[in-house]
Design an enzyme around this catalytic site. Structure first.
Site, short mmCIF file in Angstrom:
data_model
loop_
_atom_site.label_atom_id
_atom_site.label_comp_id
_atom_site.label_asym_id
_atom_site.label_seq_id
_atom_site.Cartn_x
_atom_site.Cartn_y
_atom_site.Cartn_z
N MET A 14 -12.89 43.55 -70.54
CA MET A 14 -12.70 42.15 -72.20
C MET A 14 -11.80 41.24 -72.05
SD MET A 14 -15.15 42.30 -73.50
CE MET A 14 -15.10 40.96 -74.41
N HIS A 155 -23.41 52.70 -70.39
CA HIS A 155 -23.00 52.53 -70.04
C HIS A 155 -21.63 52.51 -69.06
CE1 HIS A 155 -22.15 51.35 -74.89
NE2 HIS A 155 -21.54 50.31 -74.31
N LYS A 159 -16.01 53.31 -68.86
CA LYS A 159 -15.91 54.01 -69.87
C LYS A 159 -15.43 54.94 -70.45
CE LYS A 159 -18.50 52.69 -75.19
NZ LYS A 159 -17.50 52.11 -74.58
P1 NAD Z 1 -10.11 47.93 -69.92
O1 NAD Z 1 -9.55 48.99 -69.19
O2 NAD Z 1 -11.00 46.96 -68.88
O3 NAD Z 1 -8.74 46.88 -70.29
C1 NAD Z 1 -8.06 47.43 -71.56
C2 NAD Z 1 -6.90 46.65 -71.41
O4 NAD Z 1 -5.64 46.42 -72.06
C3 NAD Z 1 -6.18 46.84 -70.25
O5 NAD Z 1 -5.76 45.71 -69.05
C4 NAD Z 1 -4.88 47.61 -70.62
O6 NAD Z 1 -3.33 47.80 -69.91
C5 NAD Z 1 -4.67 46.74 -71.81
N1 NAD Z 1 -3.47 47.54 -72.76
C6 NAD Z 1 -3.64 49.22 -72.61
N2 NAD Z 1 -2.17 49.30 -73.41
C7 NAD Z 1 -1.77 47.90 -74.02
C8 NAD Z 1 -0.81 47.66 -74.28
N3 NAD Z 1 0.27 48.80 -75.33
N4 NAD Z 1 -0.52 46.92 -74.40
C9 NAD Z 1 -1.70 45.15 -74.40
N5 NAD Z 1 -2.70 45.79 -73.50
C10 NAD Z 1 -2.56 47.32 -73.30
O7 NAD Z 1 -11.07 48.15 -70.72
P2 NAD Z 1 -12.67 47.29 -71.29
O8 NAD Z 1 -13.09 47.10 -70.73
O9 NAD Z 1 -11.57 45.53 -71.08
O10 NAD Z 1 -12.33 47.71 -72.79
C11 NAD Z 1 -11.29 47.51 -73.71
C12 NAD Z 1 -12.17 48.22 -75.64
O11 NAD Z 1 -13.05 47.28 -75.71
C13 NAD Z 1 -12.63 49.74 -75.34
O12 NAD Z 1 -12.22 50.54 -76.18
C14 NAD Z 1 -14.20 49.21 -74.97
O13 NAD Z 1 -15.32 50.71 -75.87
C15 NAD Z 1 -13.97 48.09 -76.30
N6 NAD Z 1 -15.10 47.17 -76.61
C16 NAD Z 1 -15.79 47.34 -77.20
C17 NAD Z 1 -17.08 45.60 -78.35
C18 NAD Z 1 -17.06 45.85 -78.73
O14 NAD Z 1 -17.87 44.53 -79.11
N7 NAD Z 1 -16.27 45.69 -80.02
C19 NAD Z 1 -17.04 45.32 -76.43
C20 NAD Z 1 -16.87 46.27 -75.23
C21 NAD Z 1 -16.00 46.60 -74.58
#
Ligand code: NAD
Length: 267
Positions: A14, A155, A159
């Site tokens: 994301m 998903h 996830k």
């Molecule tokens: P992902 O694992 O690809 O990305 C998460 C990122 O966060 C990684 O790059 C990781 O290194 C980083 N991270 C971890 N700890 C950190 C810190 N302390 N400081 C800065 N960065 C840090 O995951 P994703 O698929 O991008 O999803 C991320 C979250 O978003 C999940 O909880 C997912 O469920 C949620 N999500 C929500 C929606 C929505 O519409 N609300 C849509 C898609 C995903």
């Protein structure tokens, strides 16, 4: 006026989508991005998304990013969201939270941030899914308890939380249409000798696999008919678009906790 937007977790699935969305949206600029110590720190944000170098590198200091931004968008992990919520509370910077799977303690951090900053939090930032929330509540209020309600979601294999935050919100929408609390009627999984289905139960079923971005179906079934409301996400762009729209919308809001329904004017 140009709004400076920062992306925490900018190298994630994301995070990268959000970087592209900010770069492509009129009225905003990228103030920076963070990642935890490791591979991505120091990389140029433009190169990270396959574009030209921007001269802005990934950093690891969230408070500095919040201080340098008009809004910060957070799609990371619950432990990181606690840190980011504290930075929003400290700096008063507008904050958009998309991370799912938050514990009560994590959520308390977001609620505390909303006392000093304008915050949008949503389990799902897509317009279609937010319409699905409203439709689910309406259908649940219209059909009587003879209709069983189940929520099915699928998903991608990466996830980490289940059921999805969106599925849980759909459960809350159905429960609120029936004037009950989801916690009193939810069945989060079924296995073994579970007996006949109790009346009024709201069930969940979770599928995981491949690269599926996010499918959700709400089923209403009685003995003679079945109504299914389905949303399928075709690209993470839908979430990034809603999150950047929220960051811009927050610039005119007082501190407080808002949802996508507020941003879209559905309330
Ligand atoms: P992902 O694992 O690809 O990305 C998460 C990122 O966060 C990684 O790059 C990781 O290194 C980083 N991270 C971890 N700890 C950190 C810190 N302390 N400081 C800065 N960065 C840090 O995951 P994703 O698929 O991008 O999803 C991320 C979250 O978003 C999940 O909880 C997912 O469920 C949620 N999500 C929500 C929606 C929505 O519409 N609300 C849509 C898609 C995903």
């Amino acid at each position: 006026m140009t709004i400076a937007i920062g992306i925490v977790g900018c190298a994630g699935r994301m995070g990268r989508m959000l970087l592209k969305e900010v770069l492509a949206t009129d009225g905003c600029v990228l103030s920076g991005g963070t990642e935890p110590p490791g591979q991505a720190v120091g990389k140029d944000l433009g190169l990270l998304v396959g574009g030209d170098a921007l001269g802005v590198a990934v950093t690891e200091d969230p408070v500095a990013l919040f201080s340098a931004s008009d809004a910060v968008i957070d799609f990371t992990i619950p432990a990181a969201t606690r840190i980011h919520a504290a930075a929003a509370e400290q700096t008063g910077t507008a904050y958009v939270v998309g991370t799912t799977g938050l514990s009560d303690e994590d959520q308390a951090g977001v609620n505390a941030a909303a006392k000093n900053a304008a915050v949008v939090q949503a389990a799902n930032f897509s317009i279609g899914v937010n319409l699905l929330f409203a439709l689910t509540k309406q259908v649940a209020a219209t059909l009587d308890a003879d209709y069983d309600v189940d929520i099915l979601e699928m998903h991608h294999r990466h996830k980490v939380d289940a059921p999805s935050g969106t599925a849980l919100e759909l459960g809350k929408a159905a429960a609120s249409g029936r004037n009950v609390s989801l916690e009193d009627v939810a069945r989060y999984a079924r296995e073994g000798q579970i007996g006949a289905r109790p009346s009024g139960e709201i069930g969940f079923a979770t599928l995981r696999g491949g690269g599926v971005i996010g499918d959700h179906t709400v089923l209403f079934a009685n003995e003679v008919e079945r109504l299914e409301l389905t949303h399928k996400a075709g690209s993470r762009e839908i979430y990034a678009g809603g999150a950047v729209r929220s960051a811009l919308w927050l610039q005119d809001q007082k501190s407080g906790l808002y949802g996508m329904a507020d941003v879209l004017g559905l309330n």
